[in-house]
Write an enzyme that holds these catalytic residues in place. Structure first.
Site, PDB file in Angstrom:
ATOM      1  N   TYR A   1      30.817  40.347   0.117  1.00 43.96           N
ATOM      2  CA  TYR A   1      31.933  39.987   1.005  1.00 43.96           C
ATOM      3  C   TYR A   1      32.103  38.460   1.067  1.00 43.96           C
ATOM      4  CZ  TYR A   1      34.384  40.002   5.561  1.00 43.96           C
ATOM      5  OH  TYR A   1      35.269  39.821   6.594  1.00 43.96           O
TER       6      TYR A   1
ATOM      7  N   LYS B   1      35.287  36.134   0.004  1.00 43.87           N
ATOM      8  CA  LYS B   1      35.996  35.361   1.039  1.00 43.87           C
ATOM      9  C   LYS B   1      36.063  33.882   0.697  1.00 43.87           C
ATOM     10  CE  LYS B   1      37.285  38.540   3.936  1.00 43.87           C
ATOM     11  NZ  LYS B   1      38.690  38.980   3.852  1.00 43.87           N
TER      12      LYS B   1
END
Ligand SMILES: NC(=O)c1ccc[n+]([C@@H]2O[C@H](COP(=O)([O-])OP(=O)(O)OC[C@H]3O[C@@H](n4cnc5c(N)ncnc54)[C@H](O)[C@@H]3O)[C@@H](O)[C@H]2O)c1
Length: 303
Positions: free
Chosen positions: A164, A168
């Site tokens: 993640y 990001k």
């Protein structure tokens, strides 16, 4: 002055719940026509549902205009069809809010490559597909606002979220270059790093903190990022009614030069290299080599 989006057409991905729903409702309330994109499904991206239609109903009940779209952002052909449907219905797309996201948390030691790739596919390639599909229409109309949803995990890391966090921070890199390339076409590109009580955070934050973290607070910042007066290439952090900006900075550093003993001089100078007094935000990447070369010339060439 009241921020209005009358005549603007917006696409919000992952808008069936959480932050995306709050964004879509606010954009519609401020006059935008909204594509509410969401294939439904669970937090890890499995399954499907009809959350998008429910948000469209909410928008229509409040007097706004919206259409539901159930494309997965991972499917570039379906994303192109979504953009084509918006253009067919309303003639243009002005605003893209890349918000769709999933979580598959595990420490890097335990994470499968499949879970790593899947999270990158949704957050990063999903945003690439959507942005690619609106980029040419936005360039042609010489107006566009694109927002990527980044995260404190990408900016500063979080245990168990290597997939993640990678996605990001990659979105910050995408923003930096698209903000440069879009500027002369009236396209402004920004990142939002939210903190909000949604199903993504329901089991990681205590109840009394979640009570302060309404997604609607984040949407208030998003509105500025898609407005006429939007900044370009900002990372806006938002949560619980507070707003901050994050920057990628460079320190003044030190000229070390080359030679056999240079590694030891780097080690010995590491505190000075790390000193943050006078650090700066560069306008673009090529400023780093330019700075280094000018410093080397100052140090090595006769005045
Ligand atoms: N909640 C927070 O504190 C927080 C913090 C940092 C970043 N974010 C980011 O904000 C965004 C919204 O998350 P949220 O907290 O509202 O969680 P959420 O799970 O409620 O929202 C994510 C939405 O994306 C949708 N989605 C998932 N896969 C999709 C796909 N392939 N195509 C289209 N839509 C898809 C889901 O159905 C869901 O409705 C995400 O990008 C998330 O990473 C949230």
């Amino acid at each position: 002055m009241t921020i209005r989006l009358d005549g603007r057409v917006a696409i919000v991905t992952g808008a069936g719940g959480g932050l995306g729903r709050a964004h879509a409702l606010l954009l519609a309330r401020r006059g935008a026509k909204v594509v509410v994109n969401d294939p439904g499904g669970a937090r890890d991206g499995s399954g499907s549902g009809d959350a998008a239609s429910r948000v469209v109903e909410e928008i229509e009940a409040a007097g706004g205009e919206a259409i539901a779209d159930r494309a997965s952002v991972t499917d570039s052909a379906a994303v192109e069809r979504m953009v084509a449907a918006a253009v067919e219905r309303w003639g243009r797309v002005d605003i893209l809010v890349n918000n769709a996201g999933v979580l598959r948390d595990k420490t890097f030691a335990k994470m499968t490559l499949e879970d790593f790739r899947f999270v990158l596919d949704v957050h990063l390639m999903g945003a690439v597909h959507c942005t690619k599909a609106v980029w040419e229409p936005m360039r042609e109309q010489r107006w566009g606002r694109v927002v990527f949803t980044s995260s404190s995990t990408g900016l500063w890391g979080n245990f168990g979220q290597s997939n993640y966090g990678t996605a990001k921070m990659a979105l910050v890199g995408l923003m930096q270059t698209l903000g440069l390339e879009g500027e002369k076409y009236g396209i402004r590109v920004n990142c939002l790093a939210p903190s909000a009580a949604t199903r993504m955070t329901a089991d990681v934050l205590p109840a009394e903190e979640l009570a302060l973290l309404a997604p609607e607070n984040v949407s208030n910042g998003l509105l500025h990022l898609v407005s006429e007066a939007a900044p370009n290439r900002a990372i806006l952090c938002a949560g619980a009614g507070s707003f901050e900006r994050a920057y990628v900075t460079i320190t003044e550093g030190a000229f070390i030069g080359g030679g056999e003993a240079a590694p030891e001089r780097v080690a010995g100078s590491f505190d000075r290299i790390s000193e943050r007094t006078g650090d700066r935000v560069l306008d673009q990447g090529m400023q780093q080599p330019a700075y280094e070369v000018s410093r080397a010339k100052d140090a090595l060439l006769p005045a």
